[in-house]
Design an enzyme around this catalytic site. Structure first.
Site, PDB file in Angstrom:
ATOM      1  CB  CYS A 132      11.887  32.371  10.402  1.00  0.00           C
ATOM      2  SG  CYS A 132      13.496  31.530  10.386  1.00  0.00           S
ATOM      3  CB  CYS A 135      13.498  31.516   7.190  1.00  0.00           C
ATOM      4  SG  CYS A 135      13.370  30.315   8.516  1.00  0.00           S
ATOM      5  CG  ASP A 136      11.509  34.446   5.397  1.00  0.00           C
ATOM      6  OD1 ASP A 136      11.844  33.584   4.571  1.00  0.00           O
ATOM      7  OD2 ASP A 136      10.496  34.354   6.114  1.00  0.00           O
TER       8      ASP A 136
END
Length: 313
Positions: A132, A135-136
């Site tokens: 992701c 997300c990261d």
């Protein structure tokens, strides 16, 4: 058989929020999960895009959500759901640890990323291996990263990463991308994106217990190469975890669940939230919003059932 007003299947952020709203409306609620509450949040080292926290460990946010979701009396139970029977105003949930009767089922079982199954993938998850970019990606500002895959998700996330990373190398097993033409054009025009074609990925290389690169074999020449990278983002597909619900007729051809804006499926009394739904953005924040809607909708549905009983007397 245990009886509840609402049974929530899945204890990720969407399921926990649905349980919070439903139990706060004075409904009896059971949260069922085959593992620990929190879902994929437990596999996330740091969460930086959830409102209210500059940064919080995934397991810590899981614990806070669980405590909040059970404060109004919702129960939590372990069990792998095997199937769900629709008996009109009543649903029967069969698990490996007994059956449950309920008026409303809220499906929050989520999805799982397909893995490439090479050495280093599991070992370095959360240490540079990610599924992701949203997300990261922020953890790799100014660094070189690799994206493995060639479909829409791989190219979209690769383009997203160029806003943060120094460079993005898209590694694909074929000699051309499978993504939509418009996405391909954007990627080819982006100076930060490089491409490696006909690559058979063999290993996620590590250094000091973190990702250092991606080792692959050129399928045309047989030569072995390593793409230096601090992050390896894998996009070879995603599968909804919906096998127990096949008999309900609520899945599309790929196994995703379609709902309306109230999170209702086409079967009255069965709702779905979070990553199991057919949608574009799969994030904690979106799951929480859907969970709130579903919990409130469960209350409204049960009220309608009660009204119908009164009117028929």
């Amino acid at each position: 058989m245990k009886t509840y007003d609402v049974v929530v299947i899945g204890a990720g952020p969407g399921g926990l929020t649905a349980a919070l709203y439903a139990s706060r409306a004075n409904l009896s609620v059971m949260i069922l999960d085959r593992g620990i509450y929190g879902g994929q949040m437990n596999n996330t080292a740091a969460i930086e895009n959830y409102p209210g926290f500059d940064s919080i460990l995934g397991p810590d946010l899981s614990e806070k959500m669980y405590q909040s979701s059970t404060q109004f009396g919702a129960d939590f139970g372990y069990g792998a759901v095997e199937s769900v029977e629709d008996k009109g105003n009543v649903k029967i949930i069969h698990t490996d640890d007994g059956d449950y009767e309920t008026k409303v089922v809220i499906i929050a079982t989520g999805s799982q990323y397909k893995k490439i199954g090479v050495p280093g993938e599991d070992e370095l998850s959360g240490r540079g291996v990610s599924y992701c970019a949203v997300c990261d990606g922020a953890f790799f500002k100014g660094q070189d990263v690799a994206v493995i895959g060639g479909g829409d998700s791989a190219v979209e996330e690769g383009i997203y990463l160029t806003q943060l990373a120094k460079s993005v190398t898209i590694i694909h097993r074929r000699d051309q991308l499978r993504a939509q033409k418009i996405l391909q054009d954007r990627a080819f025009k982006n100076d930060k994106i490089k491409f490696v074609w006909n690559a058979d990925v063999k290993e996620i290389v590590s250094e000091d217990d973190k990702v250092a690169g991606v080792r692959y074999i050129d399928k045309e020449t047989g030569e072995e190469h390593v793409v230096p990278a601090k992050g390896a983002f894998i996009y070879v597909g995603i599968d909804p975890m919906t096998t127990p619900f096949k008999s309900l007729g609520i899945l599309d051809e790929a196994g995703w669940i379609n709902t309306n804006e109230h999170m209702e499926t086409k079967v009255p009394g069965i709702l779905a939230v979070g990553d199991v739904r057919k949608k574009d953005l799969r994030q904690i924040a979106t799951a929480v919003g859907e969970g709130g809607i579903a919990g409130q909708q469960a209350f409204s549905y049960i009220q309608e059932l009660s009204d119908d009983k009164v009117s028929t007397k």
